[in-house]
Design an enzyme around this catalytic site. Structure first.
Site, PDB file in Angstrom:
ATOM      1  N   GLU A  45      43.378  52.435  42.652  1.00 30.52           N
ATOM      2  CA  GLU A  45      42.813  51.099  42.424  1.00 30.52           C
ATOM      3  C   GLU A  45      43.440  50.495  41.183  1.00 30.52           C
ATOM      4  O   GLU A  45      43.798  51.205  40.246  1.00 30.52           O
ATOM      5  CB  GLU A  45      41.300  51.273  42.222  1.00 30.52           C
ATOM      6  CG  GLU A  45      40.499  50.035  42.111  1.00 30.52           C
ATOM      7  CD  GLU A  45      38.998  50.345  42.063  1.00 30.52           C
ATOM      8  OE1 GLU A  45      38.305  49.660  41.290  1.00 30.52           O
ATOM      9  OE2 GLU A  45      38.527  51.264  42.771  1.00 30.52           O
ATOM     10  N   GLU A  71      38.425  42.971  35.981  1.00 33.17           N
ATOM     11  CA  GLU A  71      36.978  42.887  36.168  1.00 33.17           C
ATOM     12  C   GLU A  71      36.364  42.007  35.085  1.00 33.17           C
ATOM     13  O   GLU A  71      36.499  42.289  33.899  1.00 33.17           O
ATOM     14  CB  GLU A  71      36.349  44.287  36.128  1.00 33.17           C
ATOM     15  CG  GLU A  71      36.829  45.145  37.283  1.00 33.17           C
ATOM     16  CD  GLU A  71      36.330  46.580  37.231  1.00 33.17           C
ATOM     17  OE1 GLU A  71      36.241  47.149  36.112  1.00 33.17           O
ATOM     18  OE2 GLU A  71      36.038  47.119  38.301  1.00 33.17           O
TER      19      GLU A  71
END
Length: 143
Positions: A15, A19
């Site tokens: 990943e 964020e």
């Protein structure tokens, strides 16, 4: 926004993340996972509130490393052998979390619903492809 490989898509969880946490909208958490292991967070200050306007958020992922850019400025670079290698899907999401992550995200306030996210545009350029749109880091790097 993030790339994701892992269950149910693949057996390997890799990943790469941008964020934006509700408790701190003037910074962004950058992270990546390799084989299901994260813990590589950095949280650079943006110098603005991310909820108040459009900005360009880019990551450049290659076999040599990952580079994160904000409005064309390199804000983080990770190199070395311990990098994601599994192709993943690209996601944009709004997540209110759960009580057990309130300390990380900030507590969700249901009185502030509905919640929305505005996206001006999204682009993708494969490594080695020519520049496909003028805002691409690929374009600016070729100048």
């Amino acid at each position: 926004m993030f790339t994701y490989s892992g269950q149910p898509l693949t057996s390997v969880h890799d990943e790469i993340d941008f964020e934006f946490l509700g408790k701190a909208t003037s910074s962004v958490q950058l992270n990546y996972y390799v084989g299901g292991r994260g813990g590589r967070e950095s949280v650079p200050a943006l110098g603005y509130d991310a909820t108040t306007g459009f900005h360009n958020y880019v990551f450049d992922w290659s076999a040599r490393g990952i580079k994160w850019y904000i409005d064309g400025r390199l804000v983080r670079e990770s190199n070395g052998p311990d990098l994601p290698v599994t192709p993943g899907q690209f996601f944009l999401s709004l997540w209110n979390g759960t009580k057990n992550v309130d300390g990380w995200l900030g507590a969700f306030d249901p009185s502030k619903t509905p919640v929305a996210m505005d996206i001006d545009w999204i682009g993708f350029t494969r490594e080695g492809e020519r520049c496909l749109f003028p805002q691409s880091i690929t374009c600016t790097a070729q100048k």
